[in-house]
Every structure is written in structure tokens, then in C-alpha cells.
Design a protein around this motif. Structure first.
Motif, PDB file in Angstrom:
ATOM      1  N   GLY A  78       0.873  -1.449  -0.220  1.00 43.77           N
ATOM      2  CA  GLY A  78      -0.502  -0.323  -0.025  1.00 43.77           C
ATOM      3  C   GLY A  78       0.959   1.013   0.284  1.00 43.77           C
ATOM      4  N   THR A  79       0.597   2.038  -1.209  1.00 42.35           N
ATOM      5  CA  THR A  79       1.279   3.464  -1.001  1.00 42.35           C
ATOM      6  C   THR A  79       0.833   4.699  -0.441  1.00 42.35           C
ATOM      7  N   MET A  80      -0.700   4.271  -0.117  1.00 46.99           N
ATOM      8  CA  MET A  80      -1.686   5.420   0.268  1.00 46.99           C
ATOM      9  C   MET A  80      -2.315   5.556   1.205  1.00 46.99           C
ATOM     10  N   SER A 178     -11.538  10.450  -5.235  1.00 44.74           N
ATOM     11  CA  SER A 178     -10.787   8.825  -5.053  1.00 44.74           C
ATOM     12  C   SER A 178      -9.676   9.189  -4.333  1.00 44.74           C
ATOM     13  N   ILE A 179      -9.371  10.730  -4.460  1.00 40.48           N
ATOM     14  CA  ILE A 179      -8.288  11.431  -3.783  1.00 40.48           C
ATOM     15  C   ILE A 179      -8.726  12.019  -2.771  1.00 40.48           C
ATOM     16  N   ALA A 180     -10.252  12.905  -2.466  1.00 40.76           N
ATOM     17  CA  ALA A 180     -10.670  13.117  -1.589  1.00 40.76           C
ATOM     18  C   ALA A 180     -12.340  13.081  -1.614  1.00 40.76           C
ATOM     19  N   PRO A 181     -12.340  12.268  -0.693  1.00 39.08           N
ATOM     20  CA  PRO A 181     -13.294  11.401  -0.487  1.00 39.08           C
ATOM     21  C   PRO A 181     -13.922  11.806   1.072  1.00 39.08           C
ATOM     22  N   ASP A 182     -13.088  12.570   1.758  1.00 40.76           N
ATOM     23  CA  ASP A 182     -13.754  13.605   2.981  1.00 40.76           C
ATOM     24  C   ASP A 182     -14.537  14.710   2.423  1.00 40.76           C
ATOM     25  N   ASP A 183     -13.893  15.478   1.266  1.00 41.93           N
ATOM     26  CA  ASP A 183     -14.083  16.597   1.380  1.00 41.93           C
ATOM     27  C   ASP A 183     -15.904  16.742   0.698  1.00 41.93           C
ATOM     28  N   PRO A 184     -16.061  17.774   1.781  1.00 40.73           N
ATOM     29  CA  PRO A 184     -17.747  17.609   1.651  1.00 40.73           C
ATOM     30  C   PRO A 184     -18.449  18.210   0.145  1.00 40.73           C
ATOM     31  N   THR A 297       1.363  16.596  -4.558  1.00 41.43           N
ATOM     32  CA  THR A 297       0.754  14.463  -3.601  1.00 41.43           C
ATOM     33  C   THR A 297       1.813  14.970  -1.985  1.00 41.43           C
ATOM     34  N   ASN A 298       0.813  15.019  -1.415  1.00 40.64           N
ATOM     35  CA  ASN A 298       0.713  14.653   0.061  1.00 40.64           C
ATOM     36  C   ASN A 298       1.785  14.218   0.627  1.00 40.64           C
ATOM     37  N   HIS A 299       2.025  12.824   0.259  1.00 37.86           N
ATOM     38  CA  HIS A 299       2.098  11.765   0.585  1.00 37.86           C
ATOM     39  C   HIS A 299       2.281   9.894  -0.251  1.00 37.86           C
ATOM     40  N   PHE A 300       3.596  10.246   0.200  1.00 42.84           N
ATOM     41  CA  PHE A 300       3.697   8.263  -0.101  1.00 42.84           C
ATOM     42  C   PHE A 300       4.306   7.358   1.030  1.00 42.84           C
ATOM     43  N   PHE A 397      -4.436  13.435   0.771  1.00 42.45           N
ATOM     44  CA  PHE A 397      -3.470  13.109   0.075  1.00 42.45           C
ATOM     45  C   PHE A 397      -3.428  13.614  -0.981  1.00 42.45           C
ATOM     46  N   VAL A 398      -3.918  14.804  -1.324  1.00 44.50           N
ATOM     47  CA  VAL A 398      -3.688  15.660  -2.440  1.00 44.50           C
ATOM     48  C   VAL A 398      -3.623  16.775  -1.499  1.00 44.50           C
ATOM     49  N   ALA A 399      -2.572  17.625  -2.121  1.00 49.79           N
ATOM     50  CA  ALA A 399      -2.085  19.067  -1.833  1.00 49.79           C
ATOM     51  C   ALA A 399      -3.410  20.007  -2.417  1.00 49.79           C
ATOM     52  N   GLY A 400      -4.355  20.613  -2.597  1.00 50.61           N
ATOM     53  CA  GLY A 400      -4.803  20.830  -3.744  1.00 50.61           C
ATOM     54  C   GLY A 400      -6.055  22.236  -3.471  1.00 50.61           C
ATOM     55  N   ILE A 401      -5.821  23.531  -4.476  1.00 42.73           N
ATOM     56  CA  ILE A 401      -7.074  24.349  -4.521  1.00 42.73           C
ATOM     57  C   ILE A 401      -7.892  23.803  -5.508  1.00 42.73           C
ATOM     58  N   LYS A 402      -9.882  24.226  -5.098  1.00 46.96           N
ATOM     59  CA  LYS A 402     -10.649  23.172  -5.440  1.00 46.96           C
ATOM     60  C   LYS A 402     -11.626  24.451  -5.537  1.00 46.96           C
ATOM     61  N   HIS A 403     -11.050  25.937  -5.596  1.00 49.07           N
ATOM     62  CA  HIS A 403     -12.002  27.144  -5.764  1.00 49.07           C
ATOM     63  C   HIS A 403     -10.929  27.688  -5.628  1.00 49.07           C
TER      64      HIS A 403
END
Length: 423
Positions: A78-80, A178-184, A297-300, A397-403
């Protein structure tokens, strides 16, 4: 998620930190936490529950060792972090979850298909799609730059995998789930785990249908390449092909969209924007700095294959070890003034694409896409203004801006057309 350190390291209570919490990356200040860990406890254990925990690695040198040395740390369990304590069902079948030497044999055909020379033939198609994405900005009305960038990876991945354009929007949605299943904004009606499972089910069912058709219509796309691939004299089984299709599209959607948003969030309203825009010689170093700065990519994760001591900490065989890439890319021992966005930074040994055998196989595509994007931005617009709140994904897992609402000022000579931007 702040992309700069804002709290002195001595003021961080490391005992209260939970690096698995997706809210930290959506609303918190992980770079201040990682900075404190690098200085005070660069190899640190976090207990997750009664039975599970992991080591956090935050220094560049240690991160490089963990990712590079497959004889000490394996990818096959597992990598995540969402797989912590679980066996990865893709182990030995998906490139990302396979160790050398099998990984090397799996990777070689894909690597040959993704050389700089090979991806150049997609330049015209990607340029057209990028112009299409930026066309709303020509109105000089507010537009959501981050939303537009979320669809950027499909301009290359969708074209190179031979996926129908009408499917690209849904595929972007599913990979983000898949990468942000916690994001509302992307969560389904149930738990994060249920969101993840639902996204995986739909993605794998989608690629199963694609494979069924593609077997009878082989071309020069990446899926056809997987269908024709042989490892140790045997063709890849369907499950392995599906898993690698998922990995390819996930890798594209994890990296590409969040680099331009992270960079623009930092340089809009500063002299750096004008300097970079007006000096074409800075394109390569600027893109590399955007990669380092954003570290999308935040982590491996890896697992130790044997007992090893790292900075005085005894990591036991079987322990999970998590490399925090954003932290490694701010290591002051490797990067001078690491919290300064320097478009002239050279050398720039960032590990935004990872390190070692699993260095991102699609890095050539990502770099080409980003250079095309920044070229189009700088040639078509002379200035930008942030006009709303910048919102980050809730994802460990991802450092990302969505808006990121912006207004662009069009350069003289840029105008609307049915195909995109025209100079």
C-alpha cells in the motif's frame, strides 16, 4: 492549506497533531507542522488507533532513501494512508504497487511510450484543449481558475488513453472523489470509505467497458499499449490492466491541476507574475519551482522490509513509513529560502514527482501540459486579480486548491474564437 510557514516551530504542539486528518489540509497549516517536525522530530511515530500507526519522514534525505531503496522499503503493501493496515489488492499487478525487478519490466514499455519525443505529438491537441479551458477568462469577468484546472489533466490523459471527450468531466469527478473522499463537495451520501468504494466501482466498471471495446480496436493509445504488454512472457491479465488504467488517470489528476493553482495563488498581485510572464527563458525554472512549491502529492507510504535506524529512531520490519513530499520540498538543508517562491531557483532537486524506481512515469506529460498552460496564460493575459476566497481540498493525499475566483486582463490582440484563444 497554507503553502507557507506561518507559525514558529516552537509553538507547535506535535503531540496534538494528526497528519491523517483531511481537514488539516483543507483548512489548516501543515507546512508549519512539517517545519516543526523537521527541526524537532524529523522521524516521528504517530499512533492512529489501538493497533495501527506509522512513522512520518519529513527531511529530504530521509524521504529520498525511503522512496529510492526498494530493498529496505516496499511499495507492495500500500502506498497511501487510506490503505494503512490493509493489503493492497493491486500488489504485483499495478506499477505503483509493485517492486523491482517486476516493476522495472512493467514500467519499461510505458516509459518508452512517454518519452519527450513521443509526447510531443500530442502538443497540438493539448494546446487546443488548454485554450478551450481558458476561453471563459477572455470575458474579463470572474471565473474559477481552479475549477478550470481540475479538468486540465484529462486534456492529455484523455487524449493519450483514447477516452471519449464526453466522458472526461465525469472521470475528473470520480478521480477527485478517489483522492478527496472526505471533502464535503465531493463526498457521497455515506462515509468517506463508501465514497471511495463507489468511485472505484464506477471507474473500474468504466474501464472494463473501454477494454472490451478496445481489444477489437487497438490503436497507438496507452490502453492499447497495456493490452499488448507482456511481462515474463505473459500478457497482463484484465485485472492488472484495469488497475494500471486507474493508476494512470489518478496520477494525472493528482499532479497536474494543482501546480498552476498553487503557483498563481502565490504570485498573483506580486512583481513575480510580471517577471515570469515577460521572460520566456524562465519557463523551465518557473515550472519546476511551481512543482516544488505546490507539491501536489502530499504523501507516499512504504513498509519497512527489515529493521533500520533512521535519525536515531528504530524502525521495525513491517512498520509503515510515510514520506511527506511537501515537507521534503521545503527542507532548508536542500533548498535555500525554502518558503520563498523563486522562479530562478537552480538547482531545484524537488521530489514533486517522487523519487527512485517509482518516479512518476508521466512526468513528461505533466511538464508539457504545464508549460503549454503557462505559455498560454502569459501570452493571452497581462494580469490577474484574485476576487474571492481560495478554497483547498480536504484530502491527506493531495495538496490542492479546488476554488480560486479570478479576473484576467486580456492582452491586446487576444480574442474569442470557436476554437479557443487567438493571438
Amino acid at each position: 492549506m497554507k503553502l507557507s510557514q506561518s507559525v514558529p516551530p516552537e509553538q507547535i504542539d506535535l503531540d496534538s497533531v494528526d497528519l491523517t486528518d483531511s481537514v488539516l489540509y483543507g483548512e489548516g497549516d501543515p507546512h508549519s507542522i512539517w517545519n516543526a517536525m523537521r527541526q524537532r522530530d524529523p522521524v516521528r511515530w504517530q499512533q492512529v488507533d489501538d493497533t495501527l500507526g506509522f512513522w512520518s519522514v519529513t527531511k529530504f534525505e530521509d524521504a529520498d532513501l525511503v522512496l529510492r531503496d526498494h530493498t529496505l522499503f516496499t511499495s507492495q503493501r500500500g502506498t497511501m494512508l487510506f490503505l494503512l493496515g490493509k493489503d493492497d489488492p493491486a500488489r504485483g499487478r499495478q506499477m505503483a504497487a509493485t517492486d523491482p525487478p517486476r516493476h522495472t519490466r512493467m514500467r519499461a514499455p510505458m516509459q518508452r511510450a512517454l518519452t519527450n519525443k513521443q509526447v510531443e505529438k500530442y502538443r497540438e491537441a493539448v494546446t487546443g484543449e488548454v485554450r478551450r479551458l481558458l476561453e471563459p477568462a477572455l470575458s474579463e469577468e470572474p471565473f474559477d481558475f481552479a475549477e478550470s484546472m481540475m479538468t486540465l489533466p484529462m486534456t492529455a490523459a484523455g487524449t493519450m488513453m483514447g477516452l471519449p471527450r464526453e466522458d472526461w468531466t465525469r472521470l475528473t469527478q470520480l478521480t477527485t472523489m478517489s483522492i478527496a473522499p472526505d471533502d464535503p463537495e465531493f463526498a457521497g451520501p455515506g462515509s468517506a470509505e463508501e465514497t471511495l468504494k463507489a468511485a472505484h466501482r464506477e471507474l473500474f466498471a468504466y474501464f472494463h467497458d473501454i477494454l472490451r471495446d478496445r481489444r477489437n480496436n487497438l490503436g497507438d493509445d496507452l490502453i492499447s499499449l497495456l493490452l499488448g504488454m507482456e511481462i515474463d512472457g505473459r500478457s497482463l491479465e484484465t485485472g492488472a490492466i484495469l488497475s494500471n488504467c486507474y493508476s494512470l488517470i489518478l496520477g494525472a489528476n493528482v499532479t497536474t491541476p494543482f501546480v498552476p493553482t498553487g503557483a498563481m495563488a502565490e504570485i498573483v498581485g506580486t512583481p513575480l507574475l510580471h517577471e515570469w510572464r515577460t521572460d520566456p527563458k524562465l519557463m523551465n525554472t518557473g515550472v519546476d519551482e511551481a512543482l516544488r512549491w505546490s507539491s501536489p502529492t502530499n504523501h507516499f507510504m512504504r513498509y519497512a522490509l527489515q529493521d533500520i535506524e533512521l535519525r536515531g529512531k528504530k524502525i521495525r520490519a513491517g512498520d509503515a513509513v510515510v514520506v511527506w513530499l511537501g515537507s521534503a520540498n521545503r527542507d532548508e538543508e536542500v533548498f535555500a529560502n525554502p518558503f520563498t517562491f523563486d522562479i530562478r531557483r537552480k538547482p531545484n532537486r524537488h521530489m514533486a514527482f517522487g523519487s527512485g524506481p517509482h518516479y512518476c512515469v508521466g512526468h513528461t506529460v505533466a511538464r508539457m501540459s504545464m508549460k503549454i498552460l503557462f505559455t498560454e496564460l502569459f501570452e493571452s493575459f497581462e494580469d490577474f486579480e484574485l476576487v474571492g476566497e481560495v478554497e483547498h481540498l480536504h484530502s491527506n493525499f493531495v495538496a490542492g486548491i479546488k476554488h480560486m475566483p479570478m479576473v484576467a486582463k486580456v492582452r491586446a490582440g487576444a480574442a474569442r474564437s470557436h476554437t479557443g484563444l487567438v493571438k
